[in-house]
Scaffold this motif. Sequence first.
Motif, PDB file in Angstrom:
ATOM      1  N   LEU A 130       0.823  -1.199   0.000  1.00  0.00           N
ATOM      2  CA  LEU A 130       0.000   0.000   0.000  1.00  0.00           C
ATOM      3  C   LEU A 130       0.864   1.259   0.000  1.00  0.00           C
ATOM      4  O   LEU A 130       1.931   1.301   0.611  1.00  0.00           O
ATOM      5  N   VAL A 131       0.392   2.271  -0.698  1.00  0.00           N
ATOM      6  CA  VAL A 131       0.931   3.620  -0.584  1.00  0.00           C
ATOM      7  C   VAL A 131      -0.168   4.476   0.029  1.00  0.00           C
ATOM      8  O   VAL A 131      -1.255   3.981   0.327  1.00  0.00           O
ATOM      9  N   MET A 132       0.082   5.747   0.213  1.00  0.00           N
ATOM     10  CA  MET A 132      -0.863   6.570   0.966  1.00  0.00           C
ATOM     11  C   MET A 132      -2.202   6.705   0.251  1.00  0.00           C
ATOM     12  O   MET A 132      -3.255   6.733   0.889  1.00  0.00           O
ATOM     13  N   SER A 133      -2.178   6.796  -1.069  1.00  0.00           N
ATOM     14  CA  SER A 133      -3.443   6.929  -1.797  1.00  0.00           C
ATOM     15  C   SER A 133      -4.289   5.664  -1.683  1.00  0.00           C
ATOM     16  O   SER A 133      -5.512   5.733  -1.483  1.00  0.00           O
ATOM     17  N   THR A 134      -3.659   4.493  -1.787  1.00  0.00           N
ATOM     18  CA  THR A 134      -4.420   3.249  -1.648  1.00  0.00           C
ATOM     19  C   THR A 134      -4.811   2.989  -0.195  1.00  0.00           C
ATOM     20  O   THR A 134      -5.815   2.326   0.066  1.00  0.00           O
ATOM     21  N   LEU A 135      -4.020   3.521   0.737  1.00  0.00           N
ATOM     22  CA  LEU A 135      -4.394   3.416   2.154  1.00  0.00           C
ATOM     23  C   LEU A 135      -5.648   4.235   2.434  1.00  0.00           C
ATOM     24  O   LEU A 135      -6.511   3.813   3.221  1.00  0.00           O
ATOM     25  N   ILE A 136      -5.769   5.384   1.802  1.00  0.00           N
ATOM     26  CA  ILE A 136      -6.972   6.206   1.943  1.00  0.00           C
ATOM     27  C   ILE A 136      -8.201   5.422   1.466  1.00  0.00           C
ATOM     28  O   ILE A 136      -9.241   5.384   2.129  1.00  0.00           O
ATOM     29  N   TYR A 137      -8.059   4.784   0.302  1.00  0.00           N
ATOM     30  CA  TYR A 137      -9.177   4.004  -0.239  1.00  0.00           C
ATOM     31  C   TYR A 137      -9.528   2.846   0.690  1.00  0.00           C
ATOM     32  O   TYR A 137     -10.712   2.572   0.933  1.00  0.00           O
ATOM     33  N   GLN A 138      -8.514   2.180   1.215  1.00  0.00           N
ATOM     34  CA  GLN A 138      -8.762   1.058   2.110  1.00  0.00           C
ATOM     35  C   GLN A 138      -9.512   1.496   3.370  1.00  0.00           C
ATOM     36  O   GLN A 138     -10.479   0.854   3.792  1.00  0.00           O
ATOM     37  N   GLN A 139      -9.044   2.598   3.967  1.00  0.00           N
ATOM     38  CA  GLN A 139      -9.676   3.076   5.194  1.00  0.00           C
ATOM     39  C   GLN A 139     -11.106   3.550   4.945  1.00  0.00           C
ATOM     40  O   GLN A 139     -11.990   3.298   5.773  1.00  0.00           O
ATOM     41  N   ALA A 140     -11.342   4.218   3.818  1.00  0.00           N
ATOM     42  CA  ALA A 140     -12.660   4.792   3.560  1.00  0.00           C
ATOM     43  C   ALA A 140     -13.648   3.774   3.008  1.00  0.00           C
ATOM     44  O   ALA A 140     -14.759   3.614   3.532  1.00  0.00           O
ATOM     45  N   MET A 141     -13.252   3.053   1.954  1.00  0.00           N
ATOM     46  CA  MET A 141     -14.206   2.207   1.239  1.00  0.00           C
ATOM     47  C   MET A 141     -14.262   0.777   1.768  1.00  0.00           C
ATOM     48  O   MET A 141     -15.322   0.149   1.735  1.00  0.00           O
ATOM     49  N   THR A 142     -13.143   0.253   2.256  1.00  0.00           N
ATOM     50  CA  THR A 142     -13.132  -1.126   2.757  1.00  0.00           C
ATOM     51  C   THR A 142     -13.500  -1.199   4.228  1.00  0.00           C
ATOM     52  O   THR A 142     -14.339  -2.009   4.639  1.00  0.00           O
ATOM     53  N   LEU A 143     -12.848  -0.343   5.041  1.00  0.00           N
ATOM     54  CA  LEU A 143     -13.081  -0.370   6.483  1.00  0.00           C
ATOM     55  C   LEU A 143     -14.166   0.610   6.928  1.00  0.00           C
ATOM     56  O   LEU A 143     -14.642   0.514   8.059  1.00  0.00           O
TER      57      LEU A 143
END
Length: 276
Positions: free
Chosen positions: A225-238
């Motif tokens: 993960l990089v920061m942009s994909t971490l944002i997506y993970q936190q918002a859309m997945t979690l």
Amino acid sequence: MNNRSAIHLIVPAFLGVLIFTFFPLIQIAIPTFQAKGNVFAEYVRFLQNSYNLQVIARTFMISVITVIIVLVLGLPVSLWIARQKVGVKQVLSLLILFPMLTNAVVRNFAWIIILGKDGILNKLFMALHISNQPVSILYTNISIVIGSVYLFLPIMITSLIGSISELNIEVEEAAAVLGATPLTSFFKVLIPQLTPGIFTGCILVFAGTMTAYTTPQILGGNRHLVMSTLIYQQAMTLGNWQSASVVAIVLILISAFSMWLMRRISHMLDRRPSLA
């Protein structure tokens, strides 16, 4: 045009920038300061997490490596293109920009075909007996760097072509007359004059790589993960929008500070005479 008329023309544009740029950022930032007690508690919690620090370090490392590779590859190509005839230069410039007309998702999926275990690159390695088994390139930091270099190389070349076209070739000729070798002329005459263009390209590539989402998501997968994909993970997945907002603000601050620092260095190294 008097001052009042100028103000009337500027105000609509200023309001547009304020509404469509700063207002969404404010909306993102507000939830991150709603912790009880310490308003910076969410940021402290985020920075105390070792995994988050690894993601920040990975994002920064990939961005820096991408900038270096793109600069090394783009400088000689842009120098060669800029010294061609006008018609040839226009055709080559269009060819450089042509990949950008294709959707980034399509281009990244093409790299899956190239970098996969059954991809073209691994088949070539095995045919040349460089490797006896497929090499794991896809879904690594290396694959993200490769995709980022391919994505942002045209931007660097385009930026450098404009700067090189403005150079006075007589300066290089004078250096050669005074005994400078081509290598000396390149590093001591050409590069100092290209400093603004080089840093402009570096800023664009660095900012683009830091904030890119499609390339890291497709070529990096969920394990890198990089920061942009971490944002997506936190918002859309979690579904943790507050944490996603914290990551977004940290990413914006890091990108803004890095670009400001590079601009400062560019001004310090700019040897062109001031027009003031």
